[in-house]
Design a protein around this motif. Structure first.
Motif, PDB file in Angstrom:
ATOM      1  N   ASN A  35      -8.862  15.958 -42.262  1.00 57.94           N
ATOM      2  CA  ASN A  35      -9.927  16.958 -42.075  1.00 57.94           C
ATOM      3  C   ASN A  35      -9.479  18.317 -42.393  1.00 57.94           C
ATOM      4  O   ASN A  35      -8.792  19.008 -42.603  1.00 57.94           O
ATOM      5  CB  ASN A  35     -10.472  16.925 -40.640  1.00 57.94           C
ATOM      6  CG  ASN A  35     -11.203  15.633 -40.380  1.00 57.94           C
ATOM      7  OD1 ASN A  35     -11.761  15.047 -41.283  1.00 57.94           O
ATOM      8  ND2 ASN A  35     -11.185  15.202 -39.142  1.00 57.94           N
ATOM      9  N   ASN A  44      -6.440  12.028 -38.443  1.00 57.64           N
ATOM     10  CA  ASN A  44      -7.689  12.793 -38.476  1.00 57.64           C
ATOM     11  C   ASN A  44      -7.428  14.258 -38.840  1.00 57.64           C
ATOM     12  O   ASN A  44      -8.193  14.867 -39.581  1.00 57.64           O
ATOM     13  CB  ASN A  44      -8.422  12.712 -37.144  1.00 57.64           C
ATOM     14  CG  ASN A  44      -9.062  11.369 -36.939  1.00 57.64           C
ATOM     15  OD1 ASN A  44      -9.343  10.634 -37.882  1.00 57.64           O
ATOM     16  ND2 ASN A  44      -9.300  11.014 -35.678  1.00 57.64           N
ATOM     17  N   ARG A  45      -6.344  14.844 -38.314  1.00 59.46           N
ATOM     18  CA  ARG A  45      -6.016  16.234 -38.631  1.00 59.46           C
ATOM     19  C   ARG A  45      -5.643  16.388 -40.094  1.00 59.46           C
ATOM     20  O   ARG A  45      -5.996  17.361 -40.748  1.00 59.46           O
ATOM     21  CB  ARG A  45      -4.874  16.732 -37.744  1.00 59.46           C
ATOM     22  CG  ARG A  45      -5.354  17.173 -36.379  1.00 59.46           C
ATOM     23  CD  ARG A  45      -4.263  17.910 -35.672  1.00 59.46           C
ATOM     24  NE  ARG A  45      -3.138  16.996 -35.477  1.00 59.46           N
ATOM     25  CZ  ARG A  45      -2.374  16.940 -34.411  1.00 59.46           C
ATOM     26  NH1 ARG A  45      -2.572  17.789 -33.440  1.00 59.46           N
ATOM     27  NH2 ARG A  45      -1.408  16.076 -34.303  1.00 59.46           N
ATOM     28  N   ALA A  73      -4.932  10.500 -34.192  1.00 61.02           N
ATOM     29  CA  ALA A  73      -5.217  11.936 -34.098  1.00 61.02           C
ATOM     30  C   ALA A  73      -4.550  12.683 -35.250  1.00 61.02           C
ATOM     31  O   ALA A  73      -5.146  13.567 -35.864  1.00 61.02           O
ATOM     32  CB  ALA A  73      -4.750  12.479 -32.750  1.00 61.02           C
ATOM     33  N   LEU A  74      -3.302  12.325 -35.544  1.00 56.38           N
ATOM     34  CA  LEU A  74      -2.574  12.955 -36.649  1.00 56.38           C
ATOM     35  C   LEU A  74      -3.286  12.670 -37.975  1.00 56.38           C
ATOM     36  O   LEU A  74      -3.468  13.564 -38.801  1.00 56.38           O
ATOM     37  CB  LEU A  74      -1.132  12.444 -36.683  1.00 56.38           C
ATOM     38  CG  LEU A  74      -0.236  13.010 -37.775  1.00 56.38           C
ATOM     39  CD1 LEU A  74      -0.110  14.540 -37.628  1.00 56.38           C
ATOM     40  CD2 LEU A  74       1.134  12.362 -37.725  1.00 56.38           C
TER      41      LEU A  74
END
Length: 181
Positions: A181, A177-178, A174-175
């Motif tokens: 993006n 991806n952040r 998740a980190l």
């Protein structure tokens, strides 16, 4: 064919469960049925012998009569196993046991779940997680613990449709991806 097997398994499981409830032995039947299914599923030699056309049905019947009482001492389960054999349904034993367990869990107001962690959890941590799940679901939760080193840390629990992913691997993804993006 899979749907047919599912309906056959459910039908046999419901019949045995109903008998167990009537006789106040459904928990005992469940334990014996699971042991019988584990024996059948876990022994390639047994399955091969029972499926081998070289052996006469009377010989296969004798094999079952000698083995079944060791894991399923009740007369009802011995009769059930022989009925499955006579009807050519022994291969459904693991599925029948799974369906029976679902019926039993429902009657007892409990659910089963899977907890996966990167390393073995101490019993106190496992008990805390179980208690939290029971509070959230309002049912007794029986957890089966598994180890998956690829999680890196944290735990993933799945009970019915509820999946709680607190793994380090998921947090890192998740980190990432952040950041990307």
């Amino acid at each position: 064919m899979a749907a047919l097997g599912g309906s056959i398994s459910k039908r046999y499981a419901r019949a045995l469960f109903s008998l167990g409830v009537d006789r106040n032995k459904f928990e005992q039947f469940g334990t014996e049925l699971t042991a019988l299914a584990d024996l059948y599923h876990g022994s390639t030699e047994l399955r091969d012998a029972l499926d081998n056309p070289v052996f006469k049905n009377s010989e296969k019947h004798a094999i079952l009569q000698s083995l079944v009482p060791r894991v399923a001492p009740s007369t009802e389960l011995r009769s059930f196993a022989l009925l499955l054999f006579e009807r050519g349904r022994l291969a459904f034993l693991p599925h029948i046991a799974r369906e029976f367990r679902k019926l039993s869990d429902e009657k007892l107001g409990q659910v089963r779940g899977k907890l996966t962690s990167a390393a073995p959890l101490d019993p106190a941590a496992l008990a805390r997680i179980q208690k939290a799940l029971e509070g959230r679901l309002g049912k007794k939760v029986i957890l089966e613990a598994h180890i998956d080193p690829e999680l890196l840390g944290g735990v993933v629990t799945q009970v019915e449709d509820l999946v709680l992913d607190g793994s380090l691997r998921t947090r890192l993804e998740a980190l990432s991806n952040r950041i990307l993006n």
